[in-house]
Design a protein around this motif. Sequence first.
Motif, short mmCIF file in Angstrom:
data_model
loop_
_atom_site.label_atom_id
_atom_site.label_comp_id
_atom_site.label_asym_id
_atom_site.label_seq_id
_atom_site.Cartn_x
_atom_site.Cartn_y
_atom_site.Cartn_z
N ARG A 291 0.96 -1.26 -0.13
CA ARG A 291 0.01 0.04 -0.08
C ARG A 291 0.88 1.25 -0.10
O ARG A 291 2.02 1.50 0.93
N ILE A 292 0.51 2.20 -0.81
CA ILE A 292 1.50 3.35 -0.93
C ILE A 292 0.86 4.65 -0.23
O ILE A 292 -0.36 4.89 -0.16
N ILE A 293 1.62 5.19 0.52
CA ILE A 293 1.31 6.36 1.30
C ILE A 293 1.91 7.53 0.56
O ILE A 293 3.21 7.73 0.40
N ALA A 294 1.08 8.13 -0.20
CA ALA A 294 1.43 9.34 -0.90
C ALA A 294 1.62 10.66 0.07
O ALA A 294 0.79 11.46 0.30
N ASN A 295 2.90 10.90 0.56
CA ASN A 295 2.94 11.93 1.59
C ASN A 295 3.31 13.40 1.09
O ASN A 295 3.72 13.48 0.02
N LYS A 296 3.17 14.30 1.77
CA LYS A 296 3.51 15.59 1.56
C LYS A 296 2.54 16.19 0.44
O LYS A 296 2.89 17.08 -0.43
N ILE A 297 1.30 15.85 0.66
CA ILE A 297 0.24 16.55 -0.38
C ILE A 297 -0.17 18.15 0.15
O ILE A 297 -0.39 18.84 -0.64
N ASP A 298 0.49 18.46 1.40
CA ASP A 298 0.27 19.70 1.70
C ASP A 298 1.12 20.70 0.89
O ASP A 298 0.97 21.84 0.87
N LEU A 299 2.15 20.21 0.18
CA LEU A 299 3.19 20.75 -0.70
C LEU A 299 2.52 21.26 -2.15
O LEU A 299 3.18 22.06 -2.82
N LEU A 300 1.69 20.48 -2.55
CA LEU A 300 0.91 20.54 -3.68
C LEU A 300 -0.20 21.45 -3.68
O LEU A 300 -0.80 21.91 -2.50
N PRO A 301 -0.97 22.05 -4.78
CA PRO A 301 -1.97 22.88 -4.83
C PRO A 301 -3.05 22.43 -3.87
O PRO A 301 -3.37 21.15 -4.10
N LYS A 302 -3.74 23.30 -3.03
CA LYS A 302 -5.07 22.79 -2.47
C LYS A 302 -6.01 22.10 -3.02
O LYS A 302 -6.79 21.48 -2.62
N ASP A 303 -6.13 22.60 -4.41
CA ASP A 303 -7.57 22.41 -5.32
C ASP A 303 -7.13 21.12 -6.20
O ASP A 303 -7.64 21.10 -7.17
N ILE A 304 -5.92 20.53 -5.84
CA ILE A 304 -5.53 19.37 -6.62
C ILE A 304 -6.61 18.04 -6.94
O ILE A 304 -7.51 17.96 -5.77
N ASN A 305 -6.75 17.52 -7.71
CA ASN A 305 -7.75 16.50 -8.07
C ASN A 305 -6.95 15.29 -7.37
O ASN A 305 -6.23 14.79 -7.91
N ARG A 306 -7.72 15.01 -6.28
CA ARG A 306 -7.17 13.62 -5.43
C ARG A 306 -7.45 12.39 -6.46
O ARG A 306 -6.33 11.58 -6.35
N PRO A 307 -8.39 12.30 -6.95
CA PRO A 307 -8.62 10.88 -7.53
C PRO A 307 -7.27 10.77 -8.72
O PRO A 307 -6.88 9.83 -9.05
N ARG A 308 -7.31 11.87 -9.46
CA ARG A 308 -6.13 12.03 -10.72
C ARG A 308 -4.77 11.86 -9.93
O ARG A 308 -3.96 11.31 -10.47
N LEU A 309 -4.67 12.45 -8.76
CA LEU A 309 -3.29 12.38 -7.90
C LEU A 309 -3.06 10.82 -7.64
O LEU A 309 -1.93 10.40 -7.83
N ARG A 310 -4.30 10.05 -7.24
CA ARG A 310 -3.84 8.83 -6.76
C ARG A 310 -3.74 7.86 -8.13
O ARG A 310 -3.06 6.93 -7.91
N GLY A 311 -4.43 8.22 -8.90
CA GLY A 311 -4.19 7.55 -10.43
C GLY A 311 -2.94 7.74 -10.87
O GLY A 311 -2.09 6.78 -11.47
N TRP A 312 -2.36 8.86 -10.80
CA TRP A 312 -0.90 9.24 -11.27
C TRP A 312 0.20 8.22 -10.43
O TRP A 312 1.02 7.65 -11.18
N VAL A 313 -0.07 8.30 -9.06
CA VAL A 313 0.83 7.65 -8.26
C VAL A 313 0.71 6.00 -8.64
O VAL A 313 1.68 5.23 -8.86
N ALA A 314 -0.55 5.53 -8.68
CA ALA A 314 -0.74 4.16 -9.07
C ALA A 314 0.03 3.87 -10.52
O ALA A 314 0.56 2.64 -10.60
N ARG A 315 -0.03 4.69 -11.31
CA ARG A 315 0.71 4.28 -12.48
C ARG A 315 1.95 4.47 -12.49
O ARG A 315 2.83 3.66 -13.33
N GLU A 316 2.59 5.13 -11.59
CA GLU A 316 4.11 5.29 -11.47
C GLU A 316 4.57 4.01 -11.00
O GLU A 316 5.84 3.51 -11.18
N ALA A 317 3.70 3.58 -10.09
CA ALA A 317 4.06 2.15 -9.12
C ALA A 317 4.10 1.01 -10.14
O ALA A 317 4.93 0.18 -10.15
N GLN A 318 3.01 1.04 -11.04
CA GLN A 318 3.09 -0.13 -12.16
C GLN A 318 4.00 -0.12 -12.93
O GLN A 318 4.82 -1.18 -13.59
N LEU A 319 4.61 1.26 -13.32
CA LEU A 319 5.78 1.41 -14.15
C LEU A 319 6.97 1.09 -13.63
O LEU A 319 7.95 0.24 -14.17
N ALA A 320 6.98 1.34 -12.30
CA ALA A 320 8.14 0.68 -11.43
C ALA A 320 8.25 -1.13 -11.43
O ALA A 320 9.18 -1.43 -10.75
#
Length: 721
Positions: free
Chosen positions: A417-446
Motif C-alpha cells: 500500500r502506497i502512502i502518498a505523503n506531503k500533499i500539503d506541498l501541492l496546490p490545495k485544489d488538486i484533484n485527489r482521484p487524479r493524483l491517486r491514479g498518477w501514483v498508481a501508474r508510476e508504481a506499475q511502471l516501477a
Amino acid sequence: SFRNGLGQGHSAGAKQTAKCAKWQSQKTKAMPWLRFGQERPSDEKTITGDLGGCHNNRSFDGMREASWPETPGGMQSGKVKVTDATKEGKKATEFCKKGSRIEVLAPSQRWREAQVVRVGGGVARVHYSGYDAQFDEEVPLDDGRLRPWGQLRGEKLAERKEGFQLQIDAGCCPGCGVRLQCTDKMALGYIPRNKFVQEEAEDPSKPLNAEDEVALLLKEDNAQERNTFAVPSRSSQKFFKVVANVYLDIRKEPDVNAERTGESLVFGEQFQVDEVLLSADARNYFRLADGRGWVFDRGMVRGAMTQLIAPTTNGLSEIKKAQNEARKPVCMRCWGLWQYNDCDDVLRPAYGGAGSQQAASDELTAEAFEDLLNNTLAPVQEACIFAVVDVFDFGPSFKLLQYLADQVSKKPKIRVRIIANKIDLLPKDINRPRLRGWVAREAQLAGLSRVKIMDVFPMSCHSGEGIRPVSKLLEQNNTFEEHYVVGAANAGKSSFLNRLTLRKRRGIGRVTAEDQSGFVVSVLPGTTLRPITMKFDQGNTKVIDMPGLLVPGSMAERLTLEDLKEIIPQKKEAVRLTFHMDEGRSLLLGALARLDFVQGRPFQFTVCVSEKVKIHRTRIDKAARICQEWAGEELTPPLSSKRLFSQLLPFQPQRFELTGNGWDEACMDIVFPGLGWVAITGCGDCVVEAHAPEGVEVMSREPLLPHEAKWTGVKYRGFPG
C-alpha cells in the motif's frame, strides 16, 4: 477593614513592608508556577469591593511563626476533593443548536455521538451517527443525557494511543535503534556516562521467582513494561502557604463576599486543605482541613490583582523531574536532531557532499542500509508494506518502488500500500482521484503490477490530513500481523508513524520536551538507523519503522545540512511559477541547477521548488558566469560561500527532446531529484538541456501537475527572486 498602614509618616518597617508587597506582586507575575491551576482572566465586576479580603501587614510584629503543618489526627491521607464550578450548571440550550454535534447517553447507557436535528418545546431530536433515521430520539434538554461534543472522541484517542507500545531491545536508543555506548563520542549510539545505564547480564543457572518469570514472558513476547510515575496534580496538592504580604481573612463560605470568621492567615503561614472549588469568578477557593473555613487564591492588593497563596512545593518542577526520569535515554545524535535539527557530519548517512572532509562510516553507507532492508524483508512471506513516497520529490521514491518490486515479485501474500505523503506541498485544489491514479501508474511502471488506485492513500503527515483511512486498516479483524513502513530517505516514514500512533516529535519551539514521545523527525536523510517496532494491542498487529533507503543520484548527497533546510519545503506549499521561454534562454534554480532552452518555438516552463530557492532567467551564454558570481548571494542555495559552489562543479548536461501537447496541458516534467521539477508546456518540438552537479540523476516523467501553466504565469523583471 483594609489596613494598609502607609499613610503620613512612614516608618522604616512600613517602608520595608511596602517594598515586600511590591516585590511579591512582581514575583507572582514573573513566576507563573505561583498561580494555582490555570490562570483565567479576571472580571473587574467580580473583584470590585473585595478589598476586605486581605490586609497589608502594618509591621512584622506579632506575625505568627511559619511552620510545616502536620496531618491532623483522624485526617484521611487521600487526595483533595476538587470541584469545578465553572463547568457545573451548563445548560443544554447553550450547545444544543440545530445541526450541531453533541454526545448523548443512549438507552444502552453508553455515550454516543449524535447530531441535533431539531430543537423545540424543551426537547432535542437527535440523530445517532452511523445509525438509520429510525433510531432518532427526542431527548429532554434538562434530562442530563446531553453533553458537548468532543469528550468521547478524546477518550477514544487516548485509548488508541495507549494501545501502541514501543518494543525495542534493551540497551538500544529508542530514537534511531542503535546500541548505546559511552566510549566513542564520534561513533553511533554515544551517550554520556552519567546517562548510560548498563543492564546486568542474566545468569541462566539462577532459579526464577514469580517476578522474574513474568519479566521473561514479557521479553519473549517482545513486550515491555511501561514507565509509570505519579505526577503532582491539583488533587494531590494539600499543603499551601500565603505568598502575599497580607492578612488573609478566612470566610465561612466559598465566596469573596461571604461572612468572615474573624481569623486570618499571615504572610508565610502554611496550612492544609481538604477541598478545592474552582469558581466562575476566576478564583480558586480552599477549605482548610482544620475546619476553620475557606480562603481564596487571588485578590486586589494596592490596585493590582495579586496571587495570595500557592502550593508549598513546585508541582511543575516535580512533573518535569518525574518525566525526565521516566523517559528512556537517547543517543547524542538523536538529541541533537530533536532539539537543534542538526548533527555532526561524520554521523550523517552516506555524506560525502560539499564541504566535507570525511567519508561516511561503513554503517552509514547506502550499501549498508540496503543490506539491512534485504536482511529484514527477505524472510517475510506474509505482511503488509506501507511504501511512503514523497509526491513532491518523487524521483528517489520511484527507485524505492523499483526496489520493492524486486523484493515482493515472488511473494504473493505480501500486499503493498502506497502512502502518498506531503500533499500539503501541492496546490490545495488538486484533484485527489487524479493524483491517486498518477501514483498508481508510476508504481506499475516501477514493476508493482498488483498496486491499484485503491491502494494509494494521499496524506499530509505535517497536518494529519488523510490519516484516518490508514488507521482503520490496523483495526480490521483480518489485518496483517506485521506492517512494515519503508520508503526513501527523508520521505516521511517517521512522521507517518507519529501520526499513526498519536505521538509527537518535533524540533525545538514546536513541541515541548515533556510531550515528545514519538519517532525522530528531521530534514536529515537516513535519520532512522535500525528497525523500530510498535505493537498495536487493539488490532493485534505490529508496525515496524524501517530505515530509509539511501537512493543515489539525489541533490541531498551534495549539500550541507543548512542547504537541505532551504531546498526542502517545511511549512507551506511549494512555489509554482510559469516563465515564458524563448530559444537561447536559461532558467537558474538557485546556484544548484539550470535548464536551458536549446531549440524550438516559445514554450512555458512551470517551476515547482521550495519557496527559499531563488529563480533567475537569463541567456544561455551568461548562465555559467552568473552562477559563479552570484552563488551564495543573489542566487541561493548554497548559502555558505562561492567556495562551496566551486565544490559542486562541474555541472553535467543532459539533453531531452520532447513534443508539446498544446497550451492547456504540460507534456513532460524535468525532475531534479531533491530540488524540484520543471513542467514543459507548449506546441511543437523542442530540445532542452538540464545541468546539475555530477552524480545528480536528472530524469523525465509524466507531468504531475499538467494544468498549472494556465494560472501561474509571471512577468519576469530581471532579478532573482
